[in-house]
Design a protein around this motif. Sequence first.
Motif, PDB file in Angstrom:
ATOM      1  N   SER A  31      -2.181  -3.180   6.424  1.00  0.00           N
ATOM      2  CA  SER A  31      -1.535  -2.531   7.118  1.00  0.00           C
ATOM      3  C   SER A  31      -1.794  -3.382   7.958  1.00  0.00           C
ATOM      4  O   SER A  31      -2.022  -4.453   7.936  1.00  0.00           O
ATOM      5  N   LEU A  32      -0.467  -3.603   9.808  1.00  0.00           N
ATOM      6  CA  LEU A  32      -1.400  -4.678  10.275  1.00  0.00           C
ATOM      7  C   LEU A  32      -2.456  -4.365  10.983  1.00  0.00           C
ATOM      8  O   LEU A  32      -3.044  -5.916  10.906  1.00  0.00           O
ATOM      9  N   TRP A  35      -4.566  -6.425   7.962  1.00  0.00           N
ATOM     10  CA  TRP A  35      -4.642  -7.476   8.153  1.00  0.00           C
ATOM     11  C   TRP A  35      -5.407  -8.418   9.149  1.00  0.00           C
ATOM     12  O   TRP A  35      -5.860  -9.850   9.056  1.00  0.00           O
ATOM     13  N   SER A  36      -4.837  -7.743  10.328  1.00  0.00           N
ATOM     14  CA  SER A  36      -5.889  -8.184  11.230  1.00  0.00           C
ATOM     15  C   SER A  36      -7.612  -8.226  11.321  1.00  0.00           C
ATOM     16  O   SER A  36      -7.694  -8.905  12.925  1.00  0.00           O
ATOM     17  N   ARG A  75       8.317  -4.831  12.794  1.00  0.00           N
ATOM     18  CA  ARG A  75       8.797  -6.445  11.819  1.00  0.00           C
ATOM     19  C   ARG A  75      10.503  -6.297  12.171  1.00  0.00           C
ATOM     20  O   ARG A  75      11.826  -6.654  11.667  1.00  0.00           O
ATOM     21  N   TYR A  84       3.714 -10.348  13.069  1.00  0.00           N
ATOM     22  CA  TYR A  84       3.144  -9.906  11.404  1.00  0.00           C
ATOM     23  C   TYR A  84       2.981 -10.709  10.337  1.00  0.00           C
ATOM     24  O   TYR A  84       2.293 -10.582  10.016  1.00  0.00           O
TER      25      TYR A  84
END
Length: 259
Positions: A31-32, A35-36, A75, A84
């Motif tokens: 998920s975002l 990643w973050s 997105r 993203y």
Amino acid sequence: MTRVTEHLRLARAGAVATLTIDRPAKRNAMSLAMWSALPELMAEVDADETIRVLVITGGEHFSAGADIGEFAALRTEPADAERYGLAVHDGARAIATLRKPTIAAITGWCIGGGCEIALACDVRMAADDASFGITPAKLGIVYAFASTKQLVDVVGPAWAKQILYTGDIFDAATALRIGLVNELHPGAAAVRKRALGAAELIASRAQVSVRGAKTIVNRITGGQLTEDDAVRELYQESVTSADYAEGVRAFLDKRKPNF
């Protein structure tokens, strides 16, 4: 040490840290938020001098890639897509630029962003039933420059083009043949055991040598062709280090060095 963020679990046993991607309901799709979280987790590993090696693994699957289910919400607009993409880039770069050696222990699906994470690692070991693919051509996305370079560095330009042009899924035997993975092992348990064993072996070696080697190899793949002052400084650091002194003493004493 155990550190848990959304579907990411960082733990340490001795000198080896393990980052586990833990989202089984989504085949470990990233998920975002996941990643973050990677840059901060990598910063923690980098800052902790008791950690010498990082292993990245999953469960039944390494990672099925980015969570495409988020795309409609996150997105849709070009600016959102850019944000993203930057989060994905920053997460993968945080792994790739870690000063310490990294090993990917790959099981099941290693697709898209999952393959991007694996490519960001120094060494890739896989179960012999793992599946691989990089699929932006199925989504209308251009694969990031830094990750494309890493793919080219690992498998060469011809295979990189075939992988990216087709978006095909390929098996572990092909991944081994083209150099995408270093080793294959019979099943998930075996590959994790081997990855942790290799990590412990690397952690037992002279860290001034290990980190010097990582720095020089990365400089070479980054385009550097000759020694410079920074590389010569690595040599000087090694011969004046406690690791070097211990290595020489151990050799003369005919014993195993304790780095």
